[in-house]
Every structure is written in C-alpha cells, then in structure tokens.
Design an enzyme around this catalytic site. Structure first.
Site, PDB file in Angstrom:
ATOM      1  CD  GLU A  22      35.721  36.085  43.433  1.00 19.99           C
ATOM      2  OE1 GLU A  22      34.828  36.240  42.586  1.00 19.99           O
ATOM      3  OE2 GLU A  22      35.478  35.993  44.663  1.00 19.99           O
TER       4      GLU A  22
ATOM      5  CD  GLU B 263      29.223  33.229  42.003  1.00 19.44           C
ATOM      6  OE1 GLU B 263      29.425  33.604  40.844  1.00 19.44           O
ATOM      7  OE2 GLU B 263      29.661  33.845  43.001  1.00 19.44           O
TER       8      GLU B 263
END
Length: 895
Positions: free
Chosen positions: A747, A475
């Site tokens: 996260e 990502e």
C-alpha cells in the site's frame, strides 16, 4: 499413372484439409459451456486455428440447437467477425439447454468443417420462473449470529434425465445434496449491491441425485450481508437475518418435470460452525457436528421448522466467474519466534485459508492466526490488521485424524501462528475469482520479474468477486480509485472482462441520483462517501479500458448512462467550467518524508487534479459517443472539453508555463490528459524530468499520478529517465519493496522502512495492488504489445517495443480474444532480434527499432513486401511494417 494420380489427389485433399481454418475455443458471454445465462441475446465468440501465416476468416455459419430443433441458423455470413456476435434466433427459453456449432471460410473462400458442439443453459428469465420461497429462522439470533443449517428430505421415484439447482442466500452459503457438496465455488453468491442486484448460482446436480430418498442441505454464514464491514461497528448493512432460496428443476426421462423448492417444509438447526465473520475469521467446534445432516437417513426431528419470508430481491444470474480454490502451498519454514510463537511461513503473501490435519483429545483447541509480515525482531505482526481478528479456531472432537478448513471467511497472509496441538499437515489454499490467466511478462532483470510476480499476486488476492483495496484488515472494500488506476494492468494479466462488467453494474446501481459515484462499491459507507476525483472516474475509465482491451461495444452501451451522469455531476458542481469544490482524496499516499523541513513532500493541489480528471472523463465521453454514434453528445462534450481545458490554463498555469503545483503528479496528469496546448508540452515534460532528477531519480507520485508517470516520460522522449524510475531500487520506487522481500504490491512505498520498522499500523497493507499499475507500461510500452484503438480487442495489434534500461531480453505473451499474441525482443550489442506472434484473423503494425530499412532482416533475408507483409517506411527510429497473422522474426541494428 492411375495410382500416382489417386495418391496425388489424396495428398492434395489432405493438405487442403490441413490448411483449412477451424473454429476452436467456443465461448458464449465469454464463458465456456456455461450454466445460467440470463442475457436474451448472448454474444458468441470463437478463435481460429491455422498452420498458415496470414490466415483470416472471410465468412462464418452458426447453428444453435435445442435438442434436435434448430433455433438459429445463420447460413453463410460474409464477415470476418469471430467474436461477440449476438444471438438472433428464436427467443431463448428459461432454464433450457442449447448446443451450438460454427464453421468458417478462410480468406480464399474455402469452408472448414463444423466445430465440436459447445453448450449453454439459460437462467431463470423472469421473476415468475421462481417457484421457491425465501426461508429463514423464525427468530432473530442477534447475539449469537452463528451460521445456520437448513435441510429437507425429498423422494424421486422416476429416472432423472437432468436436474438443475438455482440457489442464493442472504449471507454466503454452501449447499449439499446427499452429503456431497454442490459445485466448486466458494463464498457464494459473491458480493453485489444486494438491495439492487442479488446473484444466484446455477448448478447441474444430476449426478448428485438418486432414485428414492434424497436430502438437500445448506449452511448459511453472515458473509457480506450482515458481517462487520468497514469501521465503527458497521454491520447488518443489508439485513439482520440470513436466509436461503433454492429451486431444483428435475427433468425426468419420460419428459415430465418436477421441482424441489425451499418452503416451510424445510427445517433449521445449528452445527459445528459456530462463528463465521469476514474480518474476524471462523470457529468450528467438531463436537457439535451433526454427522450426516445433509443425507436422507438423518433424523431431523429435533430441528426447528423454518419460516418463509417475502423479499423482493432483484435476483439475477451470475455474470462473472465465481471464487474457486487455486494454488496450494506447503510451509517453506516452521520456527519459533523470539516471543515463543510457533509460526509457519508459506513463502507467498496470498488470500484464502489454511487446511489442517490434526490429532488430539476432545476439547483440544487449535487457533490459527494470520499475518503478512514479521516485525523487525522476527515476531508475528498483526497490528496492521487493525480490528480484524483474522483467526481460525478449531475445537477437536477427539476421534483420530481430523480435517479442518473455513467456510465463511478468508484471510490475507504469508505467515500463520499456531496455538494448541500442532497439525500433522498444513496447506495454504489461494482463493480468488476464477479468471483465466491471460498475460505473462519476463525480462533479463530478476527484480523486474519479481515485480511482475508481485503485481499478479496482488491481483489474485484482491480480485475476490469485487476489486478490493486489501484482503487482510478490517476493510476489504471495493475502492473505486484503486480499481480504475489498476484496470488496464489487470486486463493484461487475467481475463477480467466478466469480472469488471459485473462490478460496473454495481457501480451504476450504487451511483447516487445526482450522478456522484461512491468511494467504494458496493457502497457500505453511505451516500456521503462519494464524489472524489480519480475515484468516481471509475465510471468512465474502466468502461473505456474494457472496450479497448476486449472490443465489446456493449460495455459502453451498458455503462453510458452512468458515464454521462458522472460527468454531469462534475459539470453541475463547476463554476465557469472549473471544478474546485467538494472532498477529494487527491494523489493518495504521495511521497512525504517523515521530517520534511525543506518542503520535499510532493503535495499536489487537489483541485488541479480534479480539473484534469474532469477533462479526462469528458474526453472518454467523446470517445464513447463516437463509438456509439451519438452525434449530439459528441458535439456537446467536445465543446465542454475545450472550456474545461481553457479554465485549467487560466487557473493552474502561469504565463511561463509552470504549474501551480510543481510536482511529478501535476505535470504527469497535465501531459497525459493533454491539458496544455501543443506548444507548451515539451517544456512541461522537461520540467517533469527535472523534478525526477531533483529527487535523485525517484518517483514521488501517489495513487493518481503513478499509473501514468512512465507513460508520459516515454511519450515525450524521456526514455532513459523512465527506465531509471522503473529500475530504481531505493525508496521510493517499485523495486524497493521487492528488495525488502515483498511477494505482493504494498500500500505504501515504504511499508517496511530501511531500518525494519513499519509505517503506521493504522494504514499499512502489504497486499494493495494500486501501485502495480506500472505493469501497464511494462507490457504495452517496454514489451510493446498494444491495442490499436481503430480496431479494439486486439483485432488490430500494435507492436512497438521500447528498448533501454540495460535490459537484454523482454517478452510479453497475451491470450487475446482472438488467440495468443506475443512480443519478445533481445539485444546483443547493437543487434536486436524481435520475435512476434499474431493470432489468426488479426493483423498488426510492427515498429522495428532501426536507423534505416536496410538494417532490418526477416528470417535472415532482406525485408521486402510479401504476401501479408508490407513495408510502410521509417517513422522516427522505427521501421514500420504491416503484417497478417503468424510468427515472424526480425533482426535489426539499433539506431
């Protein structure tokens, strides 16, 4: 008598000289002695040094020189402005070098001496200044896709006065002259919206050149230009061929000028680096190394001639600080896992790579895999990297001690697994944009101090030229929502002025014609991935935060059209002033129990959130229009904001004041963005507090609610609840990951569950800075070190500490544009000591916790009006005091 008089005169002169203001830390475009300025009217700034309290500048004089020629002399300018003064002299010339000095007058009208000279060199100011051509391979390496090596020999037969190189690439490059590396930047040219803005770097290479034969070479890897990006085999986003453009301007002692250019005289080959990908890592086969390939004595007869290519790349100078090497770590532990894996632990989750020293036979292979965590059993865990291989592979040539490190990739890791011969030395090297560290924060609570450590390391690891969401998996994209949520926190910890200014230009460049802003910038997901509330609002939120933190009106001027286009998009997609259409991420990663049978998941209506951010961005348009003097826009957006809030009340608030989504995030956004009338806010704050208590003093917010949660609680007097949330140690909370051993921000609130198992590997990063946005509340509210919107950039400072949570000591230090400001408070029983430092040429309003003015002492004496200090009276449970620059100690009794 005569001797005494002369001695007295000497002492007076010496004291006067000592007391005078002096200009230090000269910067242009927020950079020290930079190369490559392509702004026609660059901004000049300096700080002031003085040993005297209440010192200030009353006037300045600037001189800018090109050699011995004066190109700008301001004369004495009566002004206290010492930052962001635009150059206004003779037009600056392409690639020319300049020096400048400044002197200042103090508040009494006494002049100081001129500062030491600072320097800057201009960039190439027009496309016609580029004489070089793009060069690339005459073939398309669609299968191998290996890094390519370019080189050229050239001769210099006269003494060189100065040589400047201008270099960029399609891909990422490392350049060499006579076998020595050019510059200390990595992953250049960085990442921008390449098809609209491609940065080049500028280097002083004088010391690398020699009389006679020379050689220049460059390795070009795929980089973001044609590596895999995002998902679904998405690669070659910007092009299929890597390439180089290079121009060296050589100025000789005799005044003549020559150019070394990339053209069809260059040659191409391959080398030891046979694979380099952002996600997958790098492979180096030392047996294929062409020793001395970037030196003049190298025989390149077998190399392939390059071809020139015509590209209309919009080449721009580099605006932000490049990526450089920073901290280095040795393993704190080496061990074998239950699965038999040989693993090293560096003790810190970081971003960069590992340099190894190793011995072995020719063909021996060392593989280094990277991971952030170990699993429950203590084994190496890489499942959360998804498709990213994140592996460095080194094949030895077998001639003794060999040194390896990557060139065209980076990794997010704390642990490495080593296969093959064991290195004799292993060093982890942190890479991130070379932002100066500006803020420190510490408390009497060790867990909070570790939280601050994690916030800063999350920023380091994800501020690699763009603000990425995460640095380890497949990502590593510039997610706009993460960046806006964390932006104010980022602006305390590091000097991100240039970093964000550069990236915001890409936000505007990739903004769709209809005003919609992409989810990620640079946008590699396509035009359909745009327009989500709280993500696209990056277009308004970061420019305004930049203005508050750095005081630069130019950021609003530069981004105003982008800000306006985004608000216009929302307006055009609203019906009756209600924005309730389109895709939205909502309060991403909010609290939701795994087995939610009683409806404990904190689900907030996405369109309620959208309406709140619609109002917020409109309010920021009002703020920007005020600053820029746009009266028509000011009236227009003021009227629009009233209608947006009315529509919110009609759609999302019951007659009794309850929100249709009774979550923490709903109440936080409604209160933080003033969506409710004054008469309803106290009750809404009570409902918010009740919700927090319902969850046992735990937060339930996601990416959009978290940044404002404690701000809202403390604003409405819920101080005890705010501190309970900050200091909560069980899931979900900020300190739960700290207790679980985190060294960066996660996260998810519970990336590692209490039983040691993981959240789904499909999305479980352990270096994801968004939830670190609590730092902003810790710095500006708990420590109390804040900007005054009436004079942004810390020209006026507010110090208003919030004491609570059982903390006995809190300290924040910030290197502002004017110098160091600090706020430190300590508590012993009911006694409070507040230490404050205010930089020269600024003023501050101090709020001292007290029941009465008589409870406050300064340096042990009763507080009274003095030169530079004014007692303004009680305001709530604080005594309000105005002060000038200097160091102050206040003692008081807690109310």
């Amino acid at each position: 008598m005569k001797r005494l008089s002369l001695f007295t005169l000497f002492l007076s002169f010496a004291f006067a000289s000592f007391a005078q203001l002096s200009a230090v830390n000269l910067k242009i475009e927020n950079l020290t002695n930079p190369l490559g300025i392509d702004v026609q009217k660059p901004q000049l700034s300096w700080q002031l040094s003085s040993k005297q309290n209440n010192s200030a500048q009353s006037a300045y004089e600037i001189k800018v020189m090109k050699g011995k020629e004066t190109v700008w002399a301001t004369g004495k300018v009566n002004s206290d402005q010492s930052i962001l003064i635009p150059y206004n002299g003779t037009a600056l010339q392409s690639a020319a070098s300049y020096t400048w000095q400044v002197r200042v007058w103090d508040q009494s009208g006494k002049p100081g001496a001129f500062s030491k000279p600072a320097s800057f060199q201009m960039a190439l100011l027009s496309a016609s200044d580029w004489k070089a051509s793009w060069i690339e391979a005459p073939f398309l390496d669609s299968t191998k896709r290996a890094p390519q090596y370019f080189r050229k020999n050239f001769s210099l037969n006269k003494p060189v006065k100065k040589a400047t190189a201008f270099i960029t690439a399609h891909g990422i490059y490392e350049a060499f002259i006579n076998g020595k590396r050019v510059g200390d930047a990595y992953l250049t040219p960085g990442w921008t919206s390449y098809n609209k803005r491609l940065q080049y770097q500028q280097y002083d290479v004088t010391s690398l050149l020699q009389t006679g034969g020379n050689a220049i070479g460059a390795m070009i890897g795929n980089g973001w230009y044609r590596s895999y990006l995002a998902w679904e085999n998405n690669r070659d986003v910007y092009g299929k061929k890597v390439g180089l453009i290079c121009q060296i301007q050589v100025e000789y002692v005799d005044g003549s000028v020559d150019y070394i250019l990339s053209d069809n005289s260059w040659k191409l080959s391959s080398g030891a680096v046979i694979m380099g990908e952002i996600y997958h890592g790098e492979t180096i086969d030392a047996r294929l190394e062409q020793t001395g390939w970037a030196t003049a004595s190298f025989n390149d007869q077998s190399w392939t001639p390059v071809t020139t290519a015509s590209y209309k790349d919009p080449l721009i100078a580099t605006y932000n600080e490049p990526i450089r090497k920073h901290e280095q770590f040795q393993p704190i532990k080496s061990f074998t896992t239950p699965k038999g894996e040989r693993v090293m632990d560096f003790g810190q989750n970081l971003v960069g790579w590992v340099r190894i020293v190793v011995k072995g036979k020719a063909g021996d292979t060392v593989r280094i895999k990277h991971a952030e965590v170990l699993d429950k059993e203590g084994n190496f865990y890489t499942e959360n990297l998804r498709a990213a291989k994140a592996t460095a592979t080194y094949i030895l040539k077998g001639d003794g001690e060999e040194i390896f490190e990557p060139h065209f990739t980076f990794f997010g890791f704390r642990y490495i697994q080593v296969e093959g011969p064991m290195p004799t030395t292993t060093t982890a090297i942190a890479l991130y944009s070379d932002m100066a560290r500006t803020g420190t924060f510490s408390t009497s609570n060790k867990l909070l101090n570790q939280l601050q450590h994690n916030i800063q390391w999350g920023q380091r690891g994800n501020f690699l030229d763009v603000p990425t969401d995460c640095p380890q998996r497949d990502e590593r994209l510039g997610w706009t929502g993460d960046a806006q949520a964390f932006s104010r926190t980022a602006m305390f910890n590091f000097d991100v002025k240039n970093f964000f200014s550069k990236w915001l230009k890409d936000v505007a460049a990739d903004q769709l014609p209809n005003g919609s802003v992409p989810f990620v910038v640079p946008n590699v997901l396509g035009p359909g991935a745009s327009g989500s509330t709280g993500w696209a609002d990056v277009a308004t939120i970061i420019p305004w935060n930049q203005y508050l933190a750095f005081g630069d009106v130019r950021i609003l001027e530069d981004q105003y059209a982008s800000m306006k286009a985004w608000v216009s998009f929302m307006e055009k997609n609203s019906k009756n002033d209600l924005w309730n259409v389109g895709f939205h991420f909502g309060d991403w990663l909010f609290y939701r129990p795994f087995d939610d049978n009683d409806g404990s998941s904190a689900v907030t209506d996405k369109y309620l959130i959208a309406q709140c951010f619609y109002a917020h961005s409109t309010q920021l348009m009002i703020n920007a229009a005020k600053v820029l003097g746009k009266a028509g826009d000011l009236n227009y957006y003021t009227n629009l904001l009233g209608r947006i809030k009315a529509a919110f009340m009609k759609e999302y608030v019951t007659p009794n004041g309850r929100l249709v989504s009774s979550t923490q995030t709903a109440y936080v956004l409604a209160l933080n963005f003033d969506m409710l009338p004054e008469s309803m806010r106290a009750e809404a704050a009570d409902r918010l507090e009740q919700n927090v208590k319902r969850y046992g003093d735990h937060l339930t917010t996601g990416f959009l609610g978290t940044p404002y949660l404690c701000h809202v609680l403390s604003r409405f007097g819920k101080t005890e609840t705010a501190f309970k949330l900050l200091l909560q140690e069980s899931y979900p909370s900020w300190l739960y990951p700290v207790k679980m051993g985190a060294t960066t921000i996660w996260e998810r609130w519970n990336g590692i569950r209490t039983d040691g198992t993981f959240e789904p590997a499909s999305m479980n990063s352990f270096n994801h800075y968004a939830y670190g946005a609590i730092g902003d509340w810790m710095y500006r509210v708990v420590a109390g070190l804040d900007t005054d919107p009436s004079a942004p950039g810390y020209k006026k400072i507010i110090v208003k500490p919030l004491i609570g949570g059982g903390l006995t000591q809190v300290a924040a230090n910030l290197e502002t544009p004017y110098g160091k400001a600090s706020s430190e408070w300590t508590v012993s029983g009911k006694q409070v000591t507040l230490n404050v430092s205010i930089p020269v040429n600024t003023t501050a309003t101090i709020y001292i916790p007290a029941s009465a003015a008589t409870d406050v002492l300064q340096n042990g004496a009763p507080l009274k009006d003095l030169n530079g200090l004014s007692v303004l009276g009680m305001e709530g449970k604080y005594l309000k005091v105005s002060i000038g620059s200097g160091n102050y100690v206040f003692n008081s009794i807690l109310p």
